[in-house]
Scaffold this motif. Structure first.
Motif, PDB file in Angstrom:
ATOM      1  N   GLU A 102       0.855  -1.179   0.000  1.00 21.56           N
ATOM      2  CA  GLU A 102       0.000   0.000   0.000  1.00 21.56           C
ATOM      3  C   GLU A 102       0.899   1.240   0.000  1.00 21.56           C
ATOM      4  O   GLU A 102       1.766   1.380   0.852  1.00 21.56           O
ATOM      5  N   VAL A 103       0.703   2.113  -0.970  1.00 16.11           N
ATOM      6  CA  VAL A 103       1.481   3.347  -1.061  1.00 16.11           C
ATOM      7  C   VAL A 103       0.589   4.491  -0.601  1.00 16.11           C
ATOM      8  O   VAL A 103      -0.561   4.614  -1.034  1.00 16.11           O
ATOM      9  N   GLY A 107       2.481  12.301   5.482  1.00 13.73           N
ATOM     10  CA  GLY A 107       2.638  13.604   6.101  1.00 13.73           C
ATOM     11  C   GLY A 107       3.997  14.207   5.783  1.00 13.73           C
ATOM     12  O   GLY A 107       4.802  13.630   5.053  1.00 13.73           O
ATOM     13  N   PRO A 108       4.282  15.384   6.310  1.00 13.25           N
ATOM     14  CA  PRO A 108       5.523  16.081   5.957  1.00 13.25           C
ATOM     15  C   PRO A 108       6.787  15.362   6.453  1.00 13.25           C
ATOM     16  O   PRO A 108       7.853  15.541   5.885  1.00 13.25           O
ATOM     17  N   HIS A 109       6.672  14.573   7.489  1.00 16.42           N
ATOM     18  CA  HIS A 109       7.858  13.874   7.993  1.00 16.42           C
ATOM     19  C   HIS A 109       8.133  12.584   7.206  1.00 16.42           C
ATOM     20  O   HIS A 109       9.249  12.348   6.765  1.00 16.42           O
ATOM     21  N   HIS A 110       7.115  11.733   7.030  1.00 19.27           N
ATOM     22  CA  HIS A 110       7.280  10.474   6.306  1.00 19.27           C
ATOM     23  C   HIS A 110       7.299  10.672   4.797  1.00 19.27           C
ATOM     24  O   HIS A 110       7.869   9.851   4.089  1.00 19.27           O
ATOM     25  N   LYS A 111       6.645  11.697   4.316  1.00 23.38           N
ATOM     26  CA  LYS A 111       6.450  11.931   2.885  1.00 23.38           C
ATOM     27  C   LYS A 111       5.739  10.706   2.294  1.00 23.38           C
ATOM     28  O   LYS A 111       4.922  10.090   2.943  1.00 23.38           O
ATOM     29  N   LEU A 115       3.606   0.538   2.658  1.00 22.99           N
ATOM     30  CA  LEU A 115       3.315  -0.366   3.756  1.00 22.99           C
ATOM     31  C   LEU A 115       3.050  -1.753   3.184  1.00 22.99           C
ATOM     32  O   LEU A 115       2.588  -1.885   2.046  1.00 22.99           O
ATOM     33  N   HIS A 116       3.324  -2.761   3.974  1.00 22.00           N
ATOM     34  CA  HIS A 116       2.989  -4.121   3.578  1.00 22.00           C
ATOM     35  C   HIS A 116       2.506  -4.851   4.822  1.00 22.00           C
ATOM     36  O   HIS A 116       3.181  -4.851   5.842  1.00 22.00           O
ATOM     37  N   GLY A 117       1.331  -5.415   4.733  1.00 19.15           N
ATOM     38  CA  GLY A 117       0.765  -6.111   5.875  1.00 19.15           C
ATOM     39  C   GLY A 117       0.495  -5.199   7.049  1.00 19.15           C
ATOM     40  O   GLY A 117       0.575  -5.622   8.198  1.00 19.15           O
ATOM     41  N   ALA A 134       9.801   1.388  -5.435  1.00 19.14           N
ATOM     42  CA  ALA A 134      10.471   0.710  -4.316  1.00 19.14           C
ATOM     43  C   ALA A 134       9.601  -0.424  -3.779  1.00 19.14           C
ATOM     44  O   ALA A 134      10.107  -1.490  -3.419  1.00 19.14           O
ATOM     45  N   ALA A 135       8.295  -0.210  -3.753  1.00 17.87           N
ATOM     46  CA  ALA A 135       7.376  -1.249  -3.287  1.00 17.87           C
ATOM     47  C   ALA A 135       7.392  -2.452  -4.220  1.00 17.87           C
ATOM     48  O   ALA A 135       7.373  -3.601  -3.776  1.00 17.87           O
ATOM     49  N   GLU A 136       7.467  -2.202  -5.540  1.00 17.43           N
ATOM     50  CA  GLU A 136       7.546  -3.296  -6.513  1.00 17.43           C
ATOM     51  C   GLU A 136       8.812  -4.118  -6.313  1.00 17.43           C
ATOM     52  O   GLU A 136       8.780  -5.349  -6.342  1.00 17.43           O
TER      53      GLU A 136
END
Length: 145
Positions: A102-103, A107-111, A115-117, A134-136
């Motif tokens: 899941e992309v 927010g401003p810190h994580h940009k 996520l996976h699971g 990057a997720a791929e």
């Protein structure tokens, strides 16, 4: 009644203490013939003991074996292969379906992140496309592709 010979107590001990297990990481493309050559471990003979086991793993994971030290001289060691992984005869793991990542924007810190699971895997991407790419790669790595 059958007479059974019993193992004497002094011949039964914790194996790691009595025998000793060592690990050797060798460069990629190292062959089984090389690691079983009597002079291959010549720089490490001071720690060798008869009966010890050496797990050998190459940097590229193609060579994976366990050796037993049989005899030691001042310049060489005789070893026997007790386990050898052969890719050609090993059972192959079938690829499984992996849940999609899941992309999202964190927010401003994580940009942008993926996520996976339900777990955040990586953060800090400037664009959604970079996070998706990057997720791929992450999913390909999980599948072993």
């Amino acid at each position: 009644m059958t007479q059974v010979t019993k193992l004497a107590g002094h011949r039964f001990a914790q194996a790691d203490y009595s025998i000793g297990r060592y690990a050797a990481t060798v460069p990629s493309e190292t062959s089984l013939e090389e690691v079983t050559h009597p002079e291959f471990f010549a720089n490490h003979l001071s720690v060798f003991r008869p009966g010890m086991a050496i797990d050998v793993l190459s940097d590229d994971y193609k060579l994976d074996c366990t050796l037993r030290v049989l005899a030691i001289t001042k310049t060489s060691a005789t070893v026997r292969v007790i386990r050898f992984f052969d890719e050609a005869t090993a059972p192959h793991v079938t690829s499984t379906d992996v849940s999609p990542p899941e992309v999202s924007f964190g927010g401003p810190h994580h940009k942008w992140r993926f996520l996976h699971g339900g777990n955040v895997i990586q953060t800090g991407f400037d664009t959604k496309e970079a996070a998706e790419k990057a997720a791929e790669k992450y999913i390909e790595l999980m599948k072993g592709e």
